[in-house]
Design a protein around this motif. Structure first.
Motif, short mmCIF file in Angstrom:
data_model
loop_
_atom_site.label_atom_id
_atom_site.label_comp_id
_atom_site.label_asym_id
_atom_site.label_seq_id
_atom_site.Cartn_x
_atom_site.Cartn_y
_atom_site.Cartn_z
N ARG A 62 24.37 60.42 47.58
CA ARG A 62 24.13 61.87 47.56
C ARG A 62 23.97 62.45 48.94
O ARG A 62 24.47 63.53 49.25
CB ARG A 62 22.84 62.17 46.79
CG ARG A 62 22.82 61.98 45.32
CD ARG A 62 21.54 62.64 44.80
NE ARG A 62 21.11 62.14 43.52
CZ ARG A 62 19.84 61.80 43.24
NH1 ARG A 62 18.91 61.85 44.17
NH2 ARG A 62 19.51 61.39 42.04
N ALA A 63 23.18 61.75 49.81
CA ALA A 63 22.82 62.35 51.09
C ALA A 63 22.32 61.27 52.04
O ALA A 63 21.96 60.16 51.64
CB ALA A 63 21.72 63.40 50.88
N LEU B 66 26.17 64.16 51.28
CA LEU B 66 27.33 63.25 51.39
C LEU B 66 28.33 63.43 50.25
O LEU B 66 29.31 62.69 50.20
CB LEU B 66 26.84 61.79 51.37
CG LEU B 66 26.15 61.25 52.61
CD1 LEU B 66 25.71 59.81 52.36
CD2 LEU B 66 27.07 61.31 53.83
N GLU B 67 28.09 64.35 49.33
CA GLU B 67 28.93 64.46 48.14
C GLU B 67 30.41 64.49 48.52
O GLU B 67 30.86 65.33 49.32
CB GLU B 67 28.60 65.72 47.34
CG GLU B 67 27.30 65.62 46.56
CD GLU B 67 26.10 66.07 47.37
OE1 GLU B 67 26.23 66.18 48.60
OE2 GLU B 67 25.04 66.31 46.76
N GLY B 68 31.17 63.53 47.95
CA GLY B 68 32.61 63.51 48.15
C GLY B 68 33.05 62.86 49.44
O GLY B 68 34.27 62.72 49.67
N VAL C 74 23.33 52.78 61.45
CA VAL C 74 22.28 51.79 61.24
C VAL C 74 20.92 52.46 61.41
O VAL C 74 20.67 53.18 62.39
CB VAL C 74 22.43 50.61 62.22
CG1 VAL C 74 21.22 49.68 62.13
CG2 VAL C 74 23.71 49.84 61.94
N GLY C 75 20.05 52.25 60.44
CA GLY C 75 18.73 52.86 60.45
C GLY C 75 18.61 54.12 59.61
O GLY C 75 17.50 54.53 59.27
N ASP C 76 19.75 54.75 59.27
CA ASP C 76 19.70 55.91 58.37
C ASP C 76 19.19 55.48 56.99
O ASP C 76 19.33 54.31 56.59
CB ASP C 76 21.09 56.52 58.19
CG ASP C 76 21.54 57.36 59.36
OD1 ASP C 76 20.70 57.73 60.19
OD2 ASP C 76 22.76 57.63 59.45
N THR C 77 18.65 56.44 56.27
CA THR C 77 18.33 56.24 54.86
C THR C 77 19.38 56.94 54.02
O THR C 77 19.69 58.11 54.27
CB THR C 77 16.94 56.80 54.52
OG1 THR C 77 15.96 56.09 55.28
CG2 THR C 77 16.62 56.63 53.04
N VAL C 78 19.94 56.24 53.04
CA VAL C 78 20.90 56.84 52.12
C VAL C 78 20.23 57.08 50.78
O VAL C 78 19.56 56.19 50.23
CB VAL C 78 22.15 55.94 51.95
CG1 VAL C 78 23.12 56.56 50.95
CG2 VAL C 78 22.84 55.72 53.28
#
Length: 432
Positions: free
Chosen positions: A355-356, A366-368, A394-398
């Motif tokens: 989603r984001a 992040l949609e699509g 690296v280190g981002d949260t999804v």
């Protein structure tokens, strides 16, 4: 999401039993300290950013919306709800469903029914034929409890006779529903003549009471873009046909009402339509839907098929389950490896939906632009356009949307509940 007037009210589960459950510490891999009890989690002042990832969470506002929305949807149609409580196996959520007018709970197994009774559920429909003697002994004990009502299904003369023999000394007869099933499905009598013959067998067994008929249309392909809805409608029309025939023979003579029940989470509207006609029977009719997934809805499966999906309703159900996963690696252009896998999220129907991103205090949609290509036990393969500025680092949260809540809840014994500010305001204990 719309704010709703109160849904139909009912009694919650006993407060002392919920409090006792909330006081028990449980190992919880997403919490910074473990074990913790739900009561301790509420008091800890945590936020999403304190959780160990991966973490599956519940959205407080979406939960409340879904509980009210579906309760009011059922009330508007004059149909009772016995939600399939195996979706969550969470007494706090069962209590919320009962408070909003649920007639009872549905269990898939006797073990689940035992857990529901232990936490104060007043009525449980076991949506299976029960033939194991030890489990029938438990049902016999439950029938001696005037504060608890148990019902179950029957789909064979052999099963009915086994139940009848095991319950011969029970305090009261067990109410049973004849289960109808389509060819190629799972349980259930296939032919109308066979269903009536079974009803006659049940009516002749003193320790059983024929109480109605049951079907589960979820065995059909759960989609709206092919011939499945028409097949479901045609098959569900067999339920009124059965009860009329059984009533004409006087087979419900020991019952005080006739139960007609169907309705999983994909086609409750079709089940409601099939059960809504005037049956002209000798006893009052109780129409019951048994949808369970509505409580959290989801981003893919339920959002594709529910009558209260966003594409079909002005006040839709809202996804309430999320998995937050860390980006662990960028091993190749256009691919990130996330720290969440089959042990954390559902994968039996659809893979998770990115989603984001949460990055630097911002939520980046992040949609699509990204997709989960596959899952290992503890890793997700997330593919994306390597040149997109939203590409995971690296280190981002999804933030992952999920599909099929039934196979998410069973992976998490304690699920944090987040408010709109991402504060942990509660924790839901599950008992799988």
């Amino acid at each position: 999401m719309t704010d709703h007037a109160p849904a139909p009210a009912g009694p919650a589960l006993p407060a002392d039993r919920l409090a006792a459950l909330d006081a028990l510490p449980v190992d919880a891999r997403s919490l910074p300290t473990s074990p913790l009890s739900p009561a301790q989690v509420r008091a800890a002042g945590l936020t999403l950013h304190d959780l160990w990832l991966p973490a599956v969470t519940l959205d407080q506002r979406a939960l409340e919306h879904n509980l009210y929305r579906f309760a009011r949807w059922c009330a508007a149609r004059g149909v009772d709800l016995a939600p399939h409580a195996k979706t969550t196996m969470a007494p706090r959520l069962w209590s919320a469903q009962l408070e909003r007018g649920a007639w009872g709970l549905t269990a898939a197994t006797v073990a689940q029914a035992r857990t529901m009774r232990a936490h104060g559920a007043p009525r449980v429909l076991i949506a299976n034929e029960v033939v194991e003697r030890n489990q029938l002994a438990w049902i016999a004990d439950a029938l001696a409890d005037p504060a608890f009502e148990v019902l179950c299904l029957v789909d064979s003369a052999e099963g009915a006779e086994a139940m009848g023999a095991a319950l011969a000394g029970a305090a009261r007869p067990l109410r049973v529903l004849v289960e109808l099933g389509p060819e190629g499905g799972r349980a259930g009598v296939r032919e109308a003549d066979g269903a009536l013959a079974l009803a006659r067998t049940v009516a002749a067994i003193p320790s059983l009471t024929l109480a109605g008929v049951e079907a589960f249309e979820g065995v059909f392909p759960q989609r709206r873009d092919d011939g499945s809805p028409a097949r479901v409608r045609a098959w569900l029309d067999r339920l009124p046909e059965f009860v009329r025939g059984a009533d004409a023979e006087g087979l419900f003579s020991e019952a005080d009402e006739i139960i007609v029940t169907a309705g999983g989470s994909a086609f409750p509207d079709l089940a409601d339509q099939a059960l809504a006609g005037e049956l002209d029977l000798s006893l009052p009719v109780r129409r019951i839907l048994r949808s369970g997934c509505y409580v959290t809805h989801d981003d893919v499966f339920m959002e594709r098929v529910s009558p209260l999906r966003s594409a079909a309703d002005d006040d839709p159900l809202v996804p309430a389950l999320t998995c937050y996963a860390r980006v662990l690696s960028r091993p190749e252009p256009g691919r990130a490896i996330l720290g969440a896998g089959k042990r954390d999220v559902s994968f039996d129907i659809d893979l998770p939906l990115p989603r984001a991103l949460l990055r630097g205090g911002e939520r980046v949609p992040l949609e699509g632009t990204a997709r989960i290509a596959k899952l290992n036990d503890h890793h997700a393969f997330c593919d994306f356009d390597a040149d997109d500025e939203r590409a995971p680092r690296v280190g981002d949260t999804v933030e992952l949307g999920l599909s099929h809540p039934c196979t998410v809840f069973d992976k998490w014994p304690l699920i944090p509940v987040l408010d709109p500010g991402l504060r942990v305001v509660d924790a839901v204990r599950t008992l799988f």
